[in-house]
Design a protein around this motif. Structure first.
Motif, PDB file in Angstrom:
ATOM      1  N   ASN A  81       0.818  -1.208   0.000  1.00 35.13           N
ATOM      2  CA  ASN A  81       0.000   0.000   0.000  1.00 35.13           C
ATOM      3  C   ASN A  81       0.852   1.259   0.000  1.00 35.13           C
ATOM      4  O   ASN A  81       1.884   1.315   0.671  1.00 35.13           O
ATOM      5  CB  ASN A  81      -0.898   0.038   1.235  1.00 35.13           C
ATOM      6  CG  ASN A  81      -1.942  -1.041   1.206  1.00 35.13           C
ATOM      7  OD1 ASN A  81      -2.555  -1.290   0.185  1.00 35.13           O
ATOM      8  ND2 ASN A  81      -2.145  -1.691   2.340  1.00 35.13           N
ATOM      9  N   ILE A  82       0.380   2.268  -0.726  1.00 35.73           N
ATOM     10  CA  ILE A  82       0.972   3.603  -0.696  1.00 35.73           C
ATOM     11  C   ILE A  82      -0.139   4.560  -0.266  1.00 35.73           C
ATOM     12  O   ILE A  82      -1.220   4.547  -0.854  1.00 35.73           O
ATOM     13  CB  ILE A  82       1.506   4.036  -2.072  1.00 35.73           C
ATOM     14  CG1 ILE A  82       2.619   3.108  -2.546  1.00 35.73           C
ATOM     15  CG2 ILE A  82       2.018   5.482  -2.017  1.00 35.73           C
ATOM     16  CD1 ILE A  82       3.123   3.419  -3.952  1.00 35.73           C
ATOM     17  N   PRO A  83       0.111   5.396   0.749  1.00 36.84           N
ATOM     18  CA  PRO A  83      -0.899   6.387   1.122  1.00 36.84           C
ATOM     19  C   PRO A  83      -1.131   7.360  -0.034  1.00 36.84           C
ATOM     20  O   PRO A  83      -0.173   7.878  -0.617  1.00 36.84           O
ATOM     21  CB  PRO A  83      -0.285   7.117   2.311  1.00 36.84           C
ATOM     22  CG  PRO A  83       0.908   6.327   2.723  1.00 36.84           C
ATOM     23  CD  PRO A  83       1.305   5.478   1.578  1.00 36.84           C
ATOM     24  N   ILE A  84      -2.374   7.605  -0.361  1.00 35.87           N
ATOM     25  CA  ILE A  84      -2.691   8.476  -1.483  1.00 35.87           C
ATOM     26  C   ILE A  84      -2.147   9.879  -1.264  1.00 35.87           C
ATOM     27  O   ILE A  84      -1.665  10.515  -2.198  1.00 35.87           O
ATOM     28  CB  ILE A  84      -4.209   8.486  -1.751  1.00 35.87           C
ATOM     29  CG1 ILE A  84      -4.631   7.116  -2.303  1.00 35.87           C
ATOM     30  CG2 ILE A  84      -4.602   9.604  -2.708  1.00 35.87           C
ATOM     31  CD1 ILE A  84      -6.115   6.951  -2.492  1.00 35.87           C
ATOM     32  N   HIS A  85      -2.159  10.352  -0.032  1.00 35.45           N
ATOM     33  CA  HIS A  85      -1.690  11.715   0.228  1.00 35.45           C
ATOM     34  C   HIS A  85      -0.196  11.890  -0.073  1.00 35.45           C
ATOM     35  O   HIS A  85       0.286  13.011  -0.171  1.00 35.45           O
ATOM     36  CB  HIS A  85      -2.009  12.154   1.670  1.00 35.45           C
ATOM     37  CG  HIS A  85      -1.237  11.416   2.706  1.00 35.45           C
ATOM     38  ND1 HIS A  85      -1.748  10.330   3.378  1.00 35.45           N
ATOM     39  CD2 HIS A  85       0.010  11.605   3.194  1.00 35.45           C
ATOM     40  CE1 HIS A  85      -0.843   9.885   4.234  1.00 35.45           C
ATOM     41  NE2 HIS A  85       0.227  10.649   4.144  1.00 35.45           N
ATOM     42  N   SER A  86       0.537  10.789  -0.243  1.00 29.64           N
ATOM     43  CA  SER A  86       1.969  10.849  -0.555  1.00 29.64           C
ATOM     44  C   SER A  86       2.241  10.878  -2.057  1.00 29.64           C
ATOM     45  O   SER A  86       3.365  11.125  -2.475  1.00 29.64           O
ATOM     46  CB  SER A  86       2.685   9.639   0.040  1.00 29.64           C
ATOM     47  OG  SER A  86       2.604   9.664   1.441  1.00 29.64           O
ATOM     48  N   ILE A  87       1.228  10.614  -2.870  1.00 27.58           N
ATOM     49  CA  ILE A  87       1.398  10.510  -4.320  1.00 27.58           C
ATOM     50  C   ILE A  87       1.293  11.888  -4.968  1.00 27.58           C
ATOM     51  O   ILE A  87       0.313  12.599  -4.766  1.00 27.58           O
ATOM     52  CB  ILE A  87       0.362   9.548  -4.920  1.00 27.58           C
ATOM     53  CG1 ILE A  87       0.551   8.150  -4.331  1.00 27.58           C
ATOM     54  CG2 ILE A  87       0.455   9.534  -6.445  1.00 27.58           C
ATOM     55  CD1 ILE A  87      -0.526   7.145  -4.726  1.00 27.58           C
ATOM     56  N   SER A  88       2.312  12.235  -5.756  1.00 25.45           N
ATOM     57  CA  SER A  88       2.305  13.530  -6.421  1.00 25.45           C
ATOM     58  C   SER A  88       2.005  13.425  -7.920  1.00 25.45           C
ATOM     59  O   SER A  88       1.551  14.383  -8.531  1.00 25.45           O
ATOM     60  CB  SER A  88       3.649  14.238  -6.241  1.00 25.45           C
ATOM     61  OG  SER A  88       4.699  13.454  -6.777  1.00 25.45           O
ATOM     62  N   GLU A  89       2.244  12.238  -8.502  1.00 25.81           N
ATOM     63  CA  GLU A  89       2.047  12.118  -9.946  1.00 25.81           C
ATOM     64  C   GLU A  89       1.780  10.673 -10.338  1.00 25.81           C
ATOM     65  O   GLU A  89       2.354   9.743  -9.760  1.00 25.81           O
ATOM     66  CB  GLU A  89       3.305  12.613 -10.658  1.00 25.81           C
ATOM     67  CG  GLU A  89       3.187  12.732 -12.145  1.00 25.81           C
ATOM     68  CD  GLU A  89       4.457  13.328 -12.775  1.00 25.81           C
ATOM     69  OE1 GLU A  89       4.655  13.087 -13.968  1.00 25.81           O
ATOM     70  OE2 GLU A  89       5.226  13.999 -12.060  1.00 25.81           O
ATOM     71  N   ILE A  90       0.904  10.494 -11.335  1.00 28.66           N
ATOM     72  CA  ILE A  90       0.620   9.180 -11.904  1.00 28.66           C
ATOM     73  C   ILE A  90       0.774   9.322 -13.407  1.00 28.66           C
ATOM     74  O   ILE A  90       0.169  10.205 -14.020  1.00 28.66           O
ATOM     75  CB  ILE A  90      -0.820   8.709 -11.583  1.00 28.66           C
ATOM     76  CG1 ILE A  90      -1.055   8.646 -10.064  1.00 28.66           C
ATOM     77  CG2 ILE A  90      -1.080   7.336 -12.193  1.00 28.66           C
ATOM     78  CD1 ILE A  90      -1.725   9.833  -9.530  1.00 28.66           C
ATOM     79  N   GLY A  91       1.604   8.460 -13.994  1.00 30.21           N
ATOM     80  CA  GLY A  91       1.825   8.505 -15.431  1.00 30.21           C
ATOM     81  C   GLY A  91       1.570   7.152 -16.042  1.00 30.21           C
ATOM     82  O   GLY A  91       1.869   6.109 -15.444  1.00 30.21           O
ATOM     83  N   LEU A  92       0.996   7.136 -17.226  1.00 29.47           N
ATOM     84  CA  LEU A  92       0.723   5.888 -17.918  1.00 29.47           C
ATOM     85  C   LEU A  92       1.983   5.386 -18.591  1.00 29.47           C
ATOM     86  O   LEU A  92       2.754   6.154 -19.148  1.00 29.47           O
ATOM     87  CB  LEU A  92      -0.395   6.092 -18.936  1.00 29.47           C
ATOM     88  CG  LEU A  92      -1.691   6.664 -18.387  1.00 29.47           C
ATOM     89  CD1 LEU A  92      -2.695   6.861 -19.508  1.00 29.47           C
ATOM     90  CD2 LEU A  92      -2.258   5.792 -17.299  1.00 29.47           C
ATOM     91  N   GLU A  93       2.193   4.102 -18.566  1.00 29.98           N
ATOM     92  CA  GLU A  93       3.362   3.478 -19.206  1.00 29.98           C
ATOM     93  C   GLU A  93       3.053   3.165 -20.639  1.00 29.98           C
ATOM     94  O   GLU A  93       1.979   2.846 -21.020  1.00 29.98           O
ATOM     95  CB  GLU A  93       3.754   2.196 -18.480  1.00 29.98           C
ATOM     96  CG  GLU A  93       4.734   2.403 -17.368  1.00 29.98           C
ATOM     97  CD  GLU A  93       6.075   2.946 -17.807  1.00 29.98           C
ATOM     98  OE1 GLU A  93       6.845   2.256 -18.486  1.00 29.98           O
ATOM     99  OE2 GLU A  93       6.346   4.091 -17.460  1.00 29.98           O
TER     100      GLU A  93
END
Length: 93
Positions: A81-93
């Motif tokens: 699990n990764i806390p959502i509040h820690s995520i700054s960016e999501i990129g498609l591969e």
């Protein structure tokens, strides 16, 4: 600061802060929308995404499949699990 790419198995060894890395509410909504898209791609097509997140040690990136999404956590293929509040960016591969 350069972003270190790590294996998904290393995520569980990291420490996360309690603060949200995104300051604006509209950015937080966009992040959740992208995570929802990543979840659909992972479950339907086994597609991988790049997730950039922040830890107490600095920013990290993982390239993986998203398997589950809750209001507070994203679960990766390995069950990490990764806390959502820690995520700054999501990129498609």
């Amino acid at each position: 600061m350069p972003v270190e790419t790590i294996a998904k198995e290393q995520v569980s060894q990291l420490s996360f802060s309690r603060e949200d890395v995104l300051l604006r509410e509209e950015d937080r909504k966009a992040r959740y929308h992208m995570l929802t898209k990543a979840l659909m791609l992972g479950n339907n097509y086994h597609s991988k995404v790049r997730i950039t997140f922040h830890t107490k040690e600095g920013p990290r990136m993982v390239i993986t499949t998203v398997w589950q999404l809750s209001p507070h956590y994203v679960t990766l293929k390995s069950g990490v699990n990764i806390p959502i509040h820690s995520i700054s960016e999501i990129g498609l591969e």
